[in-house]
Design a protein around this motif. Structure first.
Motif, PDB file in Angstrom:
ATOM      1  N   LEU A 101       0.971  -1.030  -0.248  1.00  8.24           N
ATOM      2  CA  LEU A 101      -0.158  -0.226   0.112  1.00  8.24           C
ATOM      3  C   LEU A 101       1.244   1.328  -0.486  1.00  8.24           C
ATOM      4  O   LEU A 101       1.927   0.847   0.678  1.00  8.24           O
ATOM      5  N   PHE A 102       0.325   2.647  -0.642  1.00 11.19           N
ATOM      6  CA  PHE A 102       1.190   3.708  -1.257  1.00 11.19           C
ATOM      7  C   PHE A 102      -0.007   4.327   0.636  1.00 11.19           C
ATOM      8  O   PHE A 102      -1.248   4.596  -0.052  1.00 11.19           O
TER       9      PHE A 102
ATOM     10  N   ASP B  88       3.551  12.595  -1.041  1.00 11.74           N
ATOM     11  CA  ASP B  88       3.309  14.118  -0.105  1.00 11.74           C
ATOM     12  C   ASP B  88       2.244  14.529  -1.112  1.00 11.74           C
ATOM     13  O   ASP B  88       2.585  15.441  -1.508  1.00 11.74           O
ATOM     14  N   LYS B  89       1.672  14.108  -2.342  1.00 15.39           N
ATOM     15  CA  LYS B  89       0.555  14.197  -3.415  1.00 15.39           C
ATOM     16  C   LYS B  89      -0.332  13.813  -2.441  1.00 15.39           C
ATOM     17  O   LYS B  89      -0.689  12.659  -2.572  1.00 15.39           O
ATOM     18  N   ILE B  90      -1.129  14.251  -3.357  1.00 14.03           N
ATOM     19  CA  ILE B  90      -2.686  13.576  -3.532  1.00 14.03           C
ATOM     20  C   ILE B  90      -3.337  12.399  -4.502  1.00 14.03           C
ATOM     21  O   ILE B  90      -4.225  11.754  -5.045  1.00 14.03           O
ATOM     22  N   PHE B  91      -1.763  12.402  -5.216  1.00 16.38           N
ATOM     23  CA  PHE B  91      -1.739  11.284  -6.235  1.00 16.38           C
ATOM     24  C   PHE B  91      -0.496  10.844  -6.762  1.00 16.38           C
ATOM     25  O   PHE B  91      -0.342  11.137  -5.963  1.00 16.38           O
TER      26      PHE B  91
ATOM     27  N   ILE C   3       5.285   9.194 -10.912  1.00 13.66           N
ATOM     28  CA  ILE C   3       6.440   8.005 -11.683  1.00 13.66           C
ATOM     29  C   ILE C   3       8.099   8.903  -9.649  1.00 13.66           C
ATOM     30  O   ILE C   3       8.310   7.635  -9.368  1.00 13.66           O
ATOM     31  N   PRO C   4       8.091   9.845 -10.485  1.00 14.83           N
ATOM     32  CA  PRO C   4       8.656  11.042  -9.461  1.00 14.83           C
ATOM     33  C   PRO C   4       8.681  10.721  -8.077  1.00 14.83           C
ATOM     34  O   PRO C   4       9.125  10.210  -6.939  1.00 14.83           O
ATOM     35  N   SER C   5       7.000  10.505  -7.363  1.00 19.64           N
ATOM     36  CA  SER C   5       6.788  10.141  -6.052  1.00 19.64           C
ATOM     37  C   SER C   5       7.425   8.825  -5.545  1.00 19.64           C
ATOM     38  O   SER C   5       8.073   8.363  -4.845  1.00 19.64           O
TER      39      SER C   5
ATOM     40  N   LEU D  47       9.957  19.482 -11.860  1.00 21.26           N
ATOM     41  CA  LEU D  47      11.383  20.271 -10.688  1.00 21.26           C
ATOM     42  C   LEU D  47      10.949  19.812  -9.914  1.00 21.26           C
ATOM     43  O   LEU D  47      12.258  19.335  -9.203  1.00 21.26           O
ATOM     44  N   GLN D  48       9.602  20.087  -9.184  1.00 20.45           N
ATOM     45  CA  GLN D  48       9.429  20.007  -7.479  1.00 20.45           C
ATOM     46  C   GLN D  48      10.144  17.626  -7.748  1.00 20.45           C
ATOM     47  O   GLN D  48      10.006  17.895  -6.237  1.00 20.45           O
ATOM     48  N   GLY D  49       9.479  17.505  -8.904  1.00 17.06           N
ATOM     49  CA  GLY D  49       9.349  15.800  -8.586  1.00 17.06           C
ATOM     50  C   GLY D  49      10.377  14.897  -8.481  1.00 17.06           C
ATOM     51  O   GLY D  49      11.157  14.513  -7.659  1.00 17.06           O
ATOM     52  N   TRP D  50      11.822  15.548  -9.424  1.00 16.07           N
ATOM     53  CA  TRP D  50      12.842  15.183  -9.360  1.00 16.07           C
ATOM     54  C   TRP D  50      13.599  15.876  -8.968  1.00 16.07           C
ATOM     55  O   TRP D  50      14.669  14.387  -7.897  1.00 16.07           O
TER      56      TRP D  50
END
Length: 320
Positions: free
Chosen positions: A18-19, A181-184, A187-189, A263-266
């Motif tokens: 689970l995430f 730390d996102k609502i969906f 791949i970076p997360s 940029l934020q994701g990577w």
């Protein structure tokens, strides 16, 4: 040494089932409000996009390249939002926001392909408009039925294939965490929790960025040529203001948001959760709502077709 390092990594890794999505942590006090707004937005997206798709399919006079590409853009809008809004609405009704391993990768794949399809479809549409306005006498020679099919395949198959490669490279990695730390899911997360180096994934992302930048440059070039052609007459300037300017504004917003999210994701850019959510959700709200309105209902032929259908339904209802 390499074998010991790998063994150590495998010991530290866990079988993630689970995430946990922590993007809604700061909205607990206003969940009902966000739920209503999200539901209204999603219903609006479905309504305007389906209206345009059905109108283009049913009206034989709209079976032209420009409208076919527009129909494809609307289909992509429904596809991308279907991977986001249903899960968001469920999360807004739950105390704990979780998603299965398979569900997280599926959502990441859908959103990834939707974003890439958006860019490639806008590229195809800009090419179509460039030929139609700048080379009108050769339009039907260049943009044939076969060309339209090839452009549609390009706008869908390339993003789906690249996203499949990105997903395959991400799935192979063992994970050492499940906190997003996102609502969906994206791949970076997910890759932030990889227990092994993600150099190959990062290189693929750079390759994708280059492809998207080239497409954006082509869009800018196409509209630049259109501007040069249109500004030669007063009628052309009015047409440019009414059609091209709104297109360029939506493209600018979309590109800006995608760049920020990338940029934020990577690169772990420091920002609040609300800021990240607001920027990340823009490409799942603005394009699906504005594309049918700006690219579709703004066109006289489509407005007439929609109003004609509405009037026909009214007459039938009055007879009944």
């Amino acid at each position: 040494m390499g074998g010991r390092k790998l063994t150590k990594v495998m010991k530290n890794s866990t079988q993630v089932k689970l995430f946990y999505l922590f993007g809604l942590q700061e909205t607990f006090n206003n969940k009902s409000v966000y739920f209503i707004l999200s539901l209204i937005t999603y219903l609006l997206i479905i309504t305007v996009n389906l209206t345009l798709i059905i109108t283009i399919i049913q009206e034989k006079g709209l079976h032209e390249p420009m409208y076919i590409f527009l129909c494809s853009l609307c289909v992509n809008g429904l596809y991308g939002t279907a991977g986001f809004y249903p899960k968001l609405l469920l999360d807004l009704q739950s105390d704990v926001q979780v998603i299965s391993y398979g569900g997280c990768f599926t959502q990441a794949y859908v959103i990834y392909t939707s974003v890439m399809c958006e860019v490639s479809t806008l590229t195809v549409m800009s090419y179509d408009r460039y030929v139609a306005i700048c080379r009108p006498l050769l339009y039907h020679t260049i943009v044939t039925t076969l060309t339209v099919r090839k452009l549609l395949l390009f706008s869908w198959c390339c993003p789906l294939f690249i996203a499949l490669i990105a997903l395959s490279l991400a799935v192979r990695l063992p994970l050492c965490g499940s906190h997003i730390d996102k609502i969906f899911c994206d791949i970076p997360s997910i890759l932030k929790h990889a227990c092994l180096p993600i150099t190959i994934n990062q290189n693929l992302n750079k390759f994708v960025i280059v492809i998207n930048v080239l497409q954006i440059l082509f869009i800018v070039f196409s509209y630049g040529q259109i501007v040069r052609t249109c500004v030669k007459s007063a009628k052309g300037r009015i047409k440019f203001t009414q059609t091209c300017v709104p297109h360029l504004i939506t493209i600018f917003i979309f590109v800006t948001v995608i760049l920020f999210d990338n940029l934020q994701g990577w690169n772990n850019v420091n920002s609040t959760i609300n800021m990240r959510n607001a920027m990340a959700v823009q490409f799942l709200v603005i394009p699906p709502v504005l594309n049918p309105l700006i690219y579709g209902l703004n066109l006289q032929q489509i407005r007439r077709a929609v109003f004609r259908k509405c009037n026909a339904h009214k007459i039938i209802d009055m007879r009944c």
